[in-house]
Design an enzyme around this catalytic site. Structure first.
Site, PDB file in Angstrom:
ATOM      1  N   GLU A  66       1.184  19.957  30.797  1.00  0.00           N
ATOM      2  CA  GLU A  66       2.447  20.693  30.616  1.00  0.00           C
ATOM      3  C   GLU A  66       2.754  20.909  29.136  1.00  0.00           C
ATOM      4  O   GLU A  66       2.943  22.046  28.680  1.00  0.00           O
ATOM      5  CB  GLU A  66       3.605  19.944  31.289  1.00  0.00           C
ATOM      6  CG  GLU A  66       4.894  20.761  31.221  1.00  0.00           C
ATOM      7  CD  GLU A  66       6.171  19.951  31.386  1.00  0.00           C
ATOM      8  OE1 GLU A  66       6.125  18.809  31.888  1.00  0.00           O
ATOM      9  OE2 GLU A  66       7.222  20.480  30.971  1.00  0.00           O
ATOM     10  N   LYS A  69       8.441  -0.804   8.868  1.00  0.00           N
ATOM     11  CA  LYS A  69       9.500  -1.808   8.701  1.00  0.00           C
ATOM     12  C   LYS A  69      10.116  -2.062  10.074  1.00  0.00           C
ATOM     13  O   LYS A  69      10.553  -1.122  10.738  1.00  0.00           O
ATOM     14  CB  LYS A  69      10.544  -1.288   7.711  1.00  0.00           C
ATOM     15  CG  LYS A  69      11.584  -2.328   7.355  1.00  0.00           C
ATOM     16  CD  LYS A  69      12.518  -1.837   6.245  1.00  0.00           C
ATOM     17  CE  LYS A  69      13.471  -2.955   5.846  1.00  0.00           C
ATOM     18  NZ  LYS A  69      14.379  -2.570   4.759  1.00  0.00           N
ATOM     19  N   THR A 122      12.214  -0.827   0.327  1.00  0.00           N
ATOM     20  CA  THR A 122      11.486  -1.049   1.582  1.00  0.00           C
ATOM     21  C   THR A 122      11.889  -0.083   2.696  1.00  0.00           C
ATOM     22  O   THR A 122      11.153   0.083   3.656  1.00  0.00           O
ATOM     23  CB  THR A 122      11.687  -2.492   2.080  1.00  0.00           C
ATOM     24  OG1 THR A 122      13.087  -2.704   2.302  1.00  0.00           O
ATOM     25  CG2 THR A 122      11.142  -3.499   1.101  1.00  0.00           C
ATOM     26  N   ASP A 123      13.079   0.550   2.577  1.00  0.00           N
ATOM     27  CA  ASP A 123      13.571   1.370   3.693  1.00  0.00           C
ATOM     28  C   ASP A 123      12.643   2.537   4.039  1.00  0.00           C
ATOM     29  O   ASP A 123      12.424   2.833   5.211  1.00  0.00           O
ATOM     30  CB  ASP A 123      14.978   1.905   3.388  1.00  0.00           C
ATOM     31  CG  ASP A 123      16.024   0.798   3.376  1.00  0.00           C
ATOM     32  OD1 ASP A 123      15.692  -0.327   3.801  1.00  0.00           O
ATOM     33  OD2 ASP A 123      17.168   1.054   2.941  1.00  0.00           O
ATOM     34  N   THR A 141      15.127  -2.681  -3.764  1.00  0.00           N
ATOM     35  CA  THR A 141      15.724  -4.012  -3.856  1.00  0.00           C
ATOM     36  C   THR A 141      14.982  -4.912  -4.827  1.00  0.00           C
ATOM     37  O   THR A 141      15.561  -5.823  -5.407  1.00  0.00           O
ATOM     38  CB  THR A 141      15.755  -4.630  -2.433  1.00  0.00           C
ATOM     39  OG1 THR A 141      16.604  -3.805  -1.642  1.00  0.00           O
ATOM     40  CG2 THR A 141      16.301  -6.038  -2.434  1.00  0.00           C
ATOM     41  N   TYR A 149      24.291  -5.733  -2.670  1.00  0.00           N
ATOM     42  CA  TYR A 149      23.785  -5.665  -4.047  1.00  0.00           C
ATOM     43  C   TYR A 149      23.497  -4.209  -4.367  1.00  0.00           C
ATOM     44  O   TYR A 149      23.561  -3.346  -3.497  1.00  0.00           O
ATOM     45  CB  TYR A 149      22.498  -6.503  -4.178  1.00  0.00           C
ATOM     46  CG  TYR A 149      21.446  -6.058  -3.191  1.00  0.00           C
ATOM     47  CD1 TYR A 149      21.381  -6.616  -1.919  1.00  0.00           C
ATOM     48  CD2 TYR A 149      20.551  -5.040  -3.499  1.00  0.00           C
ATOM     49  CE1 TYR A 149      20.451  -6.172  -0.989  1.00  0.00           C
ATOM     50  CE2 TYR A 149      19.613  -4.598  -2.578  1.00  0.00           C
ATOM     51  CZ  TYR A 149      19.573  -5.164  -1.330  1.00  0.00           C
ATOM     52  OH  TYR A 149      18.663  -4.720  -0.410  1.00  0.00           O
TER      53      TYR A 149
HETATM   54  N1  ASP Z   1      17.907  -0.202   0.466  1.00  0.00           N
HETATM   55  C1  ASP Z   1      16.764  -0.760  -0.214  1.00  0.00           C
HETATM   56  C2  ASP Z   1      15.772   0.352  -0.527  1.00  0.00           C
HETATM   57  O1  ASP Z   1      15.050   0.761   0.332  1.00  0.00           O
HETATM   58  C3  ASP Z   1      16.142  -1.808   0.627  1.00  0.00           C
HETATM   59  C4  ASP Z   1      14.973  -2.517  -0.001  1.00  0.00           C
HETATM   60  O2  ASP Z   1      14.393  -2.114  -0.988  1.00  0.00           O
HETATM   61  O3  ASP Z   1      14.604  -3.577   0.549  1.00  0.00           O
HETATM   62  O4  ASP Z   1      15.751   0.820  -1.627  1.00  0.00           O
END
Ligand code: ASP
Length: 359
Positions: free
Chosen positions: A318, A197, A124-125, A44, A58
């Site tokens: 166990e 996250k 961030t993912d 992002t 986006y």
């Molecule tokens: N979907 C994006 C990614 O992980 C989310 C982000 O960067 O905040 O590339």
């Protein structure tokens, strides 16, 4: 009062300007600037939306690293910056091969001695997975800092520029050395070992459950309060330099009324390891457990983690009798990273457990 002639007035003005420059430490640097390389992976922070008010819809991985660097004022006063595009993907598209490529490039750059610190821009993912992978495979004490953003570059109140600025502050600062791979977003600094996250959309999403952040970056100054005690970077036994791929490990999410279907599919697919995101302290539904016991007998390494989001998964008599390993307090996605690297060295359960306890 005596008035100054033009030459005298000019001399006074020059003197005042020089005094101002000397007394303004933020604008002066002692010695050459540190060299910081920014390696871009996409996400992002490189995302573009069609209007400034669209902050969720986006396209990530749209801008190149040169435009991202240009958008951050003041970087040139922190370090001698250069950028390199390693990938430009939404981080849900990250692969083991890309992580290996990134680790290799960082090791190469740091080994040349011409780079003092590295920043990685990343979606961030899956940022926590790549950051932990680097924490285990970068063989150097120089700062490596991973950052990203929650809002695209075009958004009103985009968070990328300040996050990147702070990442460069950390990468350029000797106080960041030897702390393992760092992650910074939203003015906080975290260890790659612990950070995760925690929120789908908030800019305040990166947390280190139970332990808290290592510190903060505020107005160009890092503040550290904690150090990590787990093995990392220069003291890690893992070596990514000669690996073209990693042993396949998948995560199975445990739940009430679990079945053996996914475990059987994993065995049929030839997986080398399974992370079971168990309930609570790594508890597993009986039918699923049966299938995992059979998988372990076939040589697949089974690691119990927890879907709770925090806390230690403890060993029990166990589960130990089935040869299951516990993830210590690594969440399932980080446990997957460590198990893949562990399996490049051994399939001995005791050894794998030692690694989960040390890293
Ligand atoms: N979907 C994006 C990614 O992980 C989310 C982000 O960067 O905040 O590339």
């Amino acid at each position: 009062m005596k008035t100054l002639n033009v030459a005298q007035a000019f001399a006074v003005a020059v003197l005042l300007m020089l005094t101002a420059a000397i007394s303004c430490p933020a604008e002066t640097q002692a010695g050459p600037l540190p060299k910081v390389k920014i390696l871009a992976m996409g996400g992002t922070i490189a995302g573009v939306a069609s209007t400034p008010t669209e902050t969720k819809d986006y396209k990530p991985g749209s801008l190149d690293i040169a435009s991202i660097i240009r958008s951050v004022p003041g970087l040139e006063r922190l370090a001698e910056i250069s950028g390199e595009q390693v990938a430009n993907v939404d981080s849900s598209h990250m692969t083991d091969e890309l992580m290996l490529k990134l680790a290799r490039r960082i090791n190469e750059l740091l080994a040349t001695g011409t780079v003092d610190g590295i920043v990685v821009t990343h979606g961030t993912d899956t940022l926590e997975e790549t950051a932990y992978f680097l924490n285990l495979t970068v063989k150097n004490l120089k700062p490596v800092v991973v950052t990203g953003s929650m809002r695209p570059s075009t958004a009103i109140s985009a968070d990328g520029p300040l996050n990147l600025y702070n990442a460069v502050v950390l990468a350029a600062d000797k106080r960041s050395r030897g702390r393992g791979v760092l992650v910074t977003l939203n003015e906080t600094v975290h260890s790659a070992r612990y950070v995760t996250k925690t929120n789908t959309t908030s800019v305040d999403t990166f947390r280190s459950p139970d332990l808290g952040c290592l510190g903060y970056v505020l107005d160009g100054t890092p503040y550290f309060y904690q150090t990590i005690t787990k093995r990392h970077t220069a003291s890690s036994e893992f070596d990514a330099s000669s690996l073209a791929s990693l042993p396949r490990v998948d995560i199975i999410y445990g739940h009430a009324q679990g079945s053996r279907t996914l475990v059987d599919a994993a065995v049929a697919a030839g997986l080398k390891g399974i992370i079971i995101a168990g309930a609570g302290n790594g508890g597993i539904f009986p039918k699923e457990k049966e299938a995992l016991i059979e998988a372990a007998k076939k040589g697949i390494v089974v690691v119990r983690a927890s879907r709770t989001g925090s806390g230690v998964v403890t060993q029990s008599r166990e589960y130990a009798s089935y040869g299951f390993v516990t993830s210590n307090n690594l969440n399932p996605q980080k446990a997957r990273i460590l198990l893949m690297l562990a399996l490049t060295k051994t399939t001995q359960r005791k050894e794998v457990q030692r690694m989960f306890d040390e890293y």
